[in-house]
Design an enzyme around this catalytic site. Structure first.
Site, PDB file in Angstrom:
ATOM      1  CG  ASN A  15      -8.668 -10.624  12.671  1.00 13.14           C
ATOM      2  OD1 ASN A  15      -8.080 -10.887  11.626  1.00 13.14           O
ATOM      3  ND2 ASN A  15      -8.925 -12.634  13.475  1.00 13.14           N
ATOM      4  CG  ASP A  55     -11.873 -11.538   9.609  1.00 14.67           C
ATOM      5  OD1 ASP A  55     -11.290 -11.173  11.048  1.00 14.67           O
ATOM      6  OD2 ASP A  55     -11.931 -11.580   8.540  1.00 14.67           O
ATOM      7  NE  ARG A  86      -4.275  -2.113   2.585  1.00 16.05           N
ATOM      8  CZ  ARG A  86      -3.339  -3.906   2.347  1.00 16.05           C
ATOM      9  NH1 ARG A  86      -3.022  -3.842   4.000  1.00 16.05           N
ATOM     10  NH2 ARG A  86      -5.103  -4.261   2.401  1.00 16.05           N
ATOM     11  CG  ASP A 129      -9.611  -6.423  11.144  1.00 12.63           C
ATOM     12  OD1 ASP A 129      -8.577  -5.939  12.110  1.00 12.63           O
ATOM     13  OD2 ASP A 129      -9.327  -7.138  10.509  1.00 12.63           O
ATOM     14  CD1 TRP A 141      -5.017  -5.802   9.703  1.00  9.39           C
ATOM     15  CD2 TRP A 141      -4.610  -4.961   7.861  1.00  9.39           C
ATOM     16  NE1 TRP A 141      -5.917  -6.338   9.233  1.00  9.39           N
ATOM     17  CE2 TRP A 141      -6.241  -5.629   8.041  1.00  9.39           C
ATOM     18  CE3 TRP A 141      -4.740  -5.207   6.077  1.00  9.39           C
ATOM     19  CZ2 TRP A 141      -7.505  -5.055   7.515  1.00  9.39           C
ATOM     20  CZ3 TRP A 141      -6.161  -4.482   5.993  1.00  9.39           C
ATOM     21  CH2 TRP A 141      -7.032  -4.865   6.509  1.00  9.39           C
ATOM     22  CD1 TRP A 164      -9.540  -3.486  -2.489  1.00  8.68           C
ATOM     23  CD2 TRP A 164     -11.284  -4.381  -1.472  1.00  8.68           C
ATOM     24  NE1 TRP A 164      -8.972  -4.568  -0.963  1.00  8.68           N
ATOM     25  CE2 TRP A 164     -10.739  -5.009  -0.732  1.00  8.68           C
ATOM     26  CE3 TRP A 164     -12.649  -4.754  -0.843  1.00  8.68           C
ATOM     27  CZ2 TRP A 164     -11.398  -6.177   0.319  1.00  8.68           C
ATOM     28  CZ3 TRP A 164     -13.111  -5.214   0.566  1.00  8.68           C
ATOM     29  CH2 TRP A 164     -11.708  -5.819   0.767  1.00  8.68           C
TER      30      TRP A 164
END
Length: 587
Positions: free
Chosen positions: A269, A320, A130, A322, A251, A490
């Site tokens: 998570n 999940d 990223r 997160d 992350w 996304w």
């Protein structure tokens, strides 16, 4: 060994010319220096707002391609990078841990660095990267084998390379580093493998470790090579030894609030996904079962790594959902200093910047099944019937009751960064309307193996759209406008003082919207799905916009029925740069 490919321009070989250096002041003022972008988020507060207004609602239809750059080769997986710009050079990262230096004026490659990755890396959700960070005469970025690399800005030579964690245990690293006061600050990836989330700070010159901060209770932090303070209180919210493989991967990296001198990181998570295995008892027994500090936002002292505060969005998380989504520092319309974060669990949160205290939470997706809402203390009001069932209650002990949960585990919003506009005072949030069938299964930890204890299938909630770009008033939670997209969104979002909102979609379009009305003002099809992050900058008096195209990420890998809906999309790897020709600047 790492493979390094360099093509150096003649200007870079000139002798006797002092190399430009990025300073703490450059980082501090990155948002206002319109000829550079040296931080992820176009400012360490992650507002992703540009004060440039040469390009605006009236002339954006005249935006045209200036140049395009191909990442080349066969490594055409998801491209999620945010470009960085400094001293006439653009820097981008690519899938499989690559980094490119590109001439800003011409789009020609200056040098390329490829990390030579070992066999057996364990990236969860595509081989993406990223972006990087710039400080001094170096650029820093992470690799899929859980390392952090420092390269010389001009040549791409390796200055230092350090190990963050053991990739054989499931660790990796995909986020852009954060630089504060000469420290390179990183998180880690690997929450699906029972890793332990951690934030680390290194000396930018040497790569030497200064401090570490695990984010799961019971683990000890370090400062200057010595034990410092424990994270939380051992076994306060975790049963037995489960904290040792408790997840909470950091992350997505973090942000920095210079006004309170606070790093803000999200912890992912808890592990495993099966929440019944992590049920630590009841509050009356002195153990809440919240599984701190997973699924939380955490304020950290940048000098020592000590935890200042935490706020947990989803205690005893079991879907999940997160907790890593970016935390953006801003000032609201009444002058209050706030943080905002749009969680995977479907709620948009506002926190106080002094201490991370809960201010408000409102839904930003339509069909939330796991909670009725958020109470006045900031805790969710759980719908326990919509928690995946306990496998031990099943006759064969192999599969708990299946529930339909919304949002799905990929979240109301996932990693893709939202943007704040100082123009309107609103946030622009890339979201998705989907749910999932989810169930729990027995699981035990094994190093380097998936540690889920759950199965799932993602499903769209509506026939006419999945993706939804929403303009949200953070003061009220009101959705001011919505743009619906057939495929999931996304890609990152950017706002400008010219009244524009930029993003991309999997269908390949880069799009500019009116920040007040949501009207689609301009688009350009790049030929592959967009999951990257747009930026804008000024060069020789003209305004440019850059965004990478290249379909991939978690959706085609984990998207269930949704993945089937978008399986026709082509992969790619192309950086597109657009400009407003000078003759249109005054229109």
């Amino acid at each position: 060994m790492n493979r390094f490919i360099a093509v150096v321009t003649a200007g870079f070989l000139a002798t006797g010319v002092a190399q430009a250096q990025v300073t703490e002041d450059d980082l501090k003022n990155d948002q206002s220096i319109t000829t550079q972008i040296v931080t992820n988020g176009m400012g360490r507060h992650l507002q992703r707002y540009s004060p440039l207004d040469t390009l605006n609602k009236d002339n954006v239809q005249n935006l045209v391609p200036a140049w395009a750059f191909s990442l080349g080769g066969e490594k055409q997986r998801g491209q999620e990078t945010q470009p960085l710009i400094y001293d006439g050079v653009m820097y981008i990262t690519g899938s499989y841990s690559r980094l490119y230096a590109i001439d800003l004026a011409t789009g020609k490659e200056i040098w390329q660095y490829d990390a030579r990755l070992p066999e057996g890396i364990l990236p969860c959700c595509d081989v993406v990267n990223r972006g990087g960070a710039i400080y001094g005469d170096k650029i820093f970025f992470g690799t899929l084998d859980a390392r952090i690399v420092a390269l010389d800005l001009k040549t791409g030579d390796v200055a230092w390379r350090k190990k963050i964690a053991d990739y054989k245990a499931g660790y990796s690293y995909t986020a852009a580093p954060l630089i504060v006061n000469g420290l390179v600050i990183t998180g880690n990836s690997g929450g699906e493998f029972g890793v332990v989330g951690e934030v680390q700070a290194r000396d930018a010159d040497t790569g030497d470790l200064v401090w570490t901060r695990p984010v799961i209770e019971g683990h000890m932090g370090t400062l200057n090579g010595e034990d410092s303070t424990m994270t939380g209180t051992l076994n306060a919210t975790w049963p037995g030894d489960m904290w040792k493989t408790g997840g909470g991967a950091t992350w997505l990296g973090g942000s920095y609030d210079i006004e309170t001198d606070t790093l803000v990181f999200g912890a992912g998570n808890p592990a495993p996904w099966n929440s019944h295995l992590r049920d630590a008892g009841t509050p009356t027994e002195g153990n809440t079962g919240d599984n701190l500090y997973a699924a939380s936002r955490i304020g950290i002292d940048p000098a020592t790594g000590d935890i200042k505060w935490h706020y947990q969005t989803t205690p005893r998380e079991g879907w999940d959902y997160d907790g890593v989504n970016e935390v953006v520092a801003y000032t609201d319309r009444e002058g209050n200093k706030r943080y905002a974060t749009a969680d995977r669990n479907g709620f948009f949160y506002v926190l106080n910047r002094e201490d991370g205290a809960f201010v408000s939470a409102t839904p930003f997706v339509k069909d939330i099944t796991w909670a009725e809402g958020i109470d006045d203390t900031g805790r969710p009001i759980f719908v326990e019937d919509n928690r995946p069932g306990n496998p031990s209650d099943a006759v064969d002990g192999k599969k708990g009751d299946v529930v339909f949960a919304s949002p799905g585990f990929l979240g109301g919003k996932n990693w893709m960064p939202m943007a704040f506009s100082q123009n309107t005072g609103n946030f622009y949030v890339p979201s998705n309307e989907w749910g999932m069938d989810i169930w729990n299964e027995p699981i035990s930890y094994k190093k380097g193996a998936a540690y889920l204890g759950a199965g799932f299938t993602i499903k769209p909630n509506y026939e006419d759209h999945i993706g939804s770009l929403k303009a949200i008033d953070p003061d009220t939670g009101e959705i001011k406008w919505e743009y619906k997209n057939d495929a999931p969104l996304w890609a990152g979002v950017m706002t400008t003082a010219g009244g524009l909102v930029f993003t991309g979609n999997p269908e390949g379009e880069i799009i500019a919207f009116d920040d007040e009305t949501g009207e689609k003002l301009w688009s350009f099809n790049t030929g592959s799905g967009i999951v990257g992050q747009p930026v804008t900058y000024e060069l020789d008096g003209e305004q440019y916009v850059s965004l990478i195209s290249g379909w991939g990420g978690a959706v085609p890998l984990w998207g269930g029925e949704v993945a089937k809906k978008v399986n026709y999309l082509n992969q790619g790897g192309m950086l597109w740069t657009f400009k407003l020709p000078r003759q249109f600047a005054s229109n």
